[in-house]
Design a protein around this motif. Structure first.
Motif, short mmCIF file in Angstrom:
data_model
loop_
_atom_site.label_atom_id
_atom_site.label_comp_id
_atom_site.label_asym_id
_atom_site.label_seq_id
_atom_site.Cartn_x
_atom_site.Cartn_y
_atom_site.Cartn_z
N SER A 197 56.72 -78.71 -5.60
CA SER A 197 57.33 -77.99 -6.71
C SER A 197 56.29 -77.55 -7.75
CB SER A 197 58.40 -78.85 -7.38
OG SER A 197 57.82 -79.95 -8.04
N MET A 198 55.14 -78.18 -7.77
CA MET A 198 54.10 -77.80 -8.73
C MET A 198 53.47 -76.45 -8.38
SD MET A 198 52.26 -81.48 -9.05
CE MET A 198 51.33 -81.22 -10.52
N PHE A 199 53.63 -76.01 -7.14
CA PHE A 199 52.98 -74.79 -6.67
C PHE A 199 53.95 -73.64 -6.45
CE2 PHE A 199 50.43 -78.43 -5.42
CZ PHE A 199 49.22 -78.08 -5.97
N ARG A 200 55.21 -73.81 -6.82
CA ARG A 200 56.20 -72.75 -6.67
C ARG A 200 56.09 -71.77 -7.83
NH1 ARG A 200 60.78 -76.87 -5.21
NH2 ARG A 200 60.25 -77.22 -3.05
N THR A 201 56.27 -70.49 -7.49
CA THR A 201 56.29 -69.45 -8.52
C THR A 201 57.63 -68.74 -8.45
OG1 THR A 201 55.30 -67.84 -7.02
CG2 THR A 201 53.79 -69.10 -8.40
N ASN A 202 58.01 -68.11 -9.55
CA ASN A 202 59.26 -67.37 -9.52
C ASN A 202 59.02 -66.01 -8.87
OD1 ASN A 202 58.10 -65.77 -11.49
ND2 ASN A 202 59.21 -66.73 -13.17
N ARG A 203 60.11 -65.32 -8.56
CA ARG A 203 60.01 -64.06 -7.82
C ARG A 203 59.29 -62.98 -8.61
NH1 ARG A 203 65.58 -63.43 -4.35
NH2 ARG A 203 65.35 -65.42 -3.27
N ALA A 204 59.49 -62.94 -9.91
CA ALA A 204 58.84 -61.91 -10.73
C ALA A 204 57.32 -62.06 -10.69
CB ALA A 204 59.34 -61.99 -12.17
N PHE A 205 56.83 -63.29 -10.77
CA PHE A 205 55.38 -63.51 -10.71
C PHE A 205 54.84 -63.12 -9.34
CE2 PHE A 205 51.71 -66.05 -9.58
CZ PHE A 205 50.85 -65.77 -10.62
N THR A 206 55.55 -63.50 -8.28
CA THR A 206 55.11 -63.19 -6.92
C THR A 206 55.06 -61.68 -6.71
OG1 THR A 206 56.07 -65.25 -6.14
CG2 THR A 206 55.57 -63.59 -4.48
N ALA A 207 56.10 -60.98 -7.17
CA ALA A 207 56.13 -59.52 -7.03
C ALA A 207 54.98 -58.88 -7.82
CB ALA A 207 57.46 -58.97 -7.51
N GLY A 208 54.75 -59.34 -9.04
CA GLY A 208 53.67 -58.80 -9.85
C GLY A 208 52.30 -59.05 -9.21
N ALA A 209 52.12 -60.22 -8.66
CA ALA A 209 50.85 -60.55 -8.01
C ALA A 209 50.62 -59.67 -6.79
CB ALA A 209 50.81 -62.02 -7.62
N LEU A 210 51.67 -59.44 -6.00
CA LEU A 210 51.54 -58.58 -4.83
C LEU A 210 51.27 -57.13 -5.22
CD1 LEU A 210 54.33 -60.02 -2.51
CD2 LEU A 210 51.86 -60.22 -2.23
N GLY A 267 45.80 -92.63 -9.28
CA GLY A 267 46.24 -91.55 -8.40
C GLY A 267 46.82 -90.37 -9.16
N LEU A 268 47.10 -89.33 -8.42
CA LEU A 268 47.71 -88.14 -8.98
C LEU A 268 49.01 -87.87 -8.25
CD1 LEU A 268 44.69 -85.68 -9.26
CD2 LEU A 268 45.83 -86.86 -11.11
N GLU A 269 50.06 -87.58 -9.00
CA GLU A 269 51.35 -87.24 -8.40
C GLU A 269 51.38 -85.73 -8.16
OE1 GLU A 269 53.85 -89.36 -7.62
OE2 GLU A 269 52.66 -91.08 -8.30
N VAL A 270 51.35 -85.34 -6.89
CA VAL A 270 51.37 -83.93 -6.53
C VAL A 270 52.50 -83.70 -5.54
CG1 VAL A 270 50.06 -82.04 -5.48
CG2 VAL A 270 48.88 -83.76 -6.84
N ASP A 271 53.35 -82.71 -5.83
CA ASP A 271 54.38 -82.34 -4.87
C ASP A 271 54.48 -80.82 -4.80
OD1 ASP A 271 55.59 -81.79 -7.26
OD2 ASP A 271 57.35 -83.03 -6.93
#
Length: 56
Positions: free
Chosen positions: A29-42, A23-27
């Protein structure tokens, strides 16, 4: 696109069996990004949309 060879299928099959057994452990928290990355992506997406709109 490259045609898959027999060795490619064998590697895929071995990988699939290992993942199926262990199996694979997926939760979330693996898909959270910090605010700087989110702002840059937007901002980057906004620039692409603006350029697309301008040149369409």
């Amino acid at each position: 696109m490259k045609q898959l060879t027999n060795s490619d299928w064998l590697v895929f099959l071995i990988y699939f069996i290992i993942v199926s057994v262990y199996g694979l452990e997926v939760d979330a928290s693996m898909f959270r990004t910090n605010r700087a990355f989110t702002a840059g992506a937007l901002i980057a997406a906004g620039i692409v949309v603006a350029l697309y709109t301008l040149f369409w």
